[in-house]
Design a protein around this motif. Structure first.
Motif: not given
Lengths: 128, 139
Positions: A36-49
């Motif tokens: 859950l954490f890694v998925t959220l982190h990848v999605i959040a980084s993709f959306l912001t960057q």
């Protein structure tokens, strides 16, 4: 599959599996927590960057909160130490006889590691 | 009591992934220990806080240490760490998606939907691996 595994949550909780069952359940929960954490982190980084979206920042605030961080640190430490215990028992199968004792032993490693980490994190959080 | 004959293992997916889970698990612990130790040797002891070093240990990408007080990013962003990152990602993604498959197969029964979900996990594994290696080589 020969086994019928239709066991309700209540019947499952009443089953007296002891330490090894708790370790099995926590290993599963902590593994899913890390996913859950890694998925959220990848999605959040993709959306912001890549998108410059505010949703990424919201997800970031969620998983960088002290509560989620305390949960994910427990998941990582428990999954690592318990996984190491499983590997040791699999390499030397004769040790399976001491499976129950091995789950007690692992808590002597996990609790000091986790409580010390949590103490540092909470002190930092309270200091602001 | 007569002891049972040891069953001869056949090299199917379950057996291979059972072995891989153990090997990758040990490797990930080793990679995290290496990340922490080499990070401390490269100056993390005085130049960053524990949280930043733990982020580095989880995934040794230079973006994870940008907001610390290291004087020069060169030590933290080079080919060696790119190889380490690729190892971490390949081991962790395969370990994690296989674990997800095992959990999924425990709570679904064989049939169309289980096959569809297994295929979805396979696609996610391939896609996330490719994206991760693209990000690592680009950063």
């Amino acid at each position: 599959m020969a086994l019928s595994r239709k066991v309700g949550l209540l019947a499952g909780a009443k089953y007296k599996g002891g330490g090894p069952m708790l370790a099995w359940a926590l290993h599963r929960i902590s593994g899913l927590g890390i996913i859950l954490f890694v998925t959220l982190h990848v999605i959040a980084s993709f959306l912001t960057q890549q998108m410059g979206s505010d949703l990424g920042i919201s997800i970031n605030i969620f998983y960088e909160s002290i509560y989620f961080q305390l949960f994910i640190v427990f998941c990582a430490i428990f999954h690592g130490v318990n996984g190491f215990r499983i590997i040791v028992l699999d390499i030397w199968p004769r040790l399976i006889r001491y499976q129950k004792e091995s789950t007690w032993l692992e808590w002597f490693v996990i609790l000091p590691l986790y409580l010390l980490t949590a103490f540092i994190m909470i002190r930092r959080f309270l200091a602001g | 009591m007569r002891s049972r004959a040891m069953p001869k293992p056949s090299w199917n997916l379950e057996y291979l992934m059972w072995i891989f889970t153990r090997i990758s698990g040990l490797s990930l612990i080793l990679l995290a220990v290496l990340g922490i130790s080499l990070g401390l040797l490269m100056g993390a002891r005085t130049q960053m806080d524990m949280g930043t070093l733990m982020r580095w240990a989880f995934f040794p990408n230079s973006n994870h240490v940008l907001d610390s007080e290291i004087p020069d990013i060169f030590l933290w962003a080079n080919g060696f760490w790119q190889i380490m990152q690729i190892l971490v990602v390949v081991f962790a993604a395969t370990h994690g998606f296989n674990g997800l498959r095992v959990v999924l197969e425990d709570y679904t029964s064989p049939g169309f939907w289980q096959a569809a979900l297994r295929f979805l996990i396979f696609l996610l594994w391939v896609f996330s691996g490719l994206v991760a290696i693209y990000v690592i080589l680009g950063s």
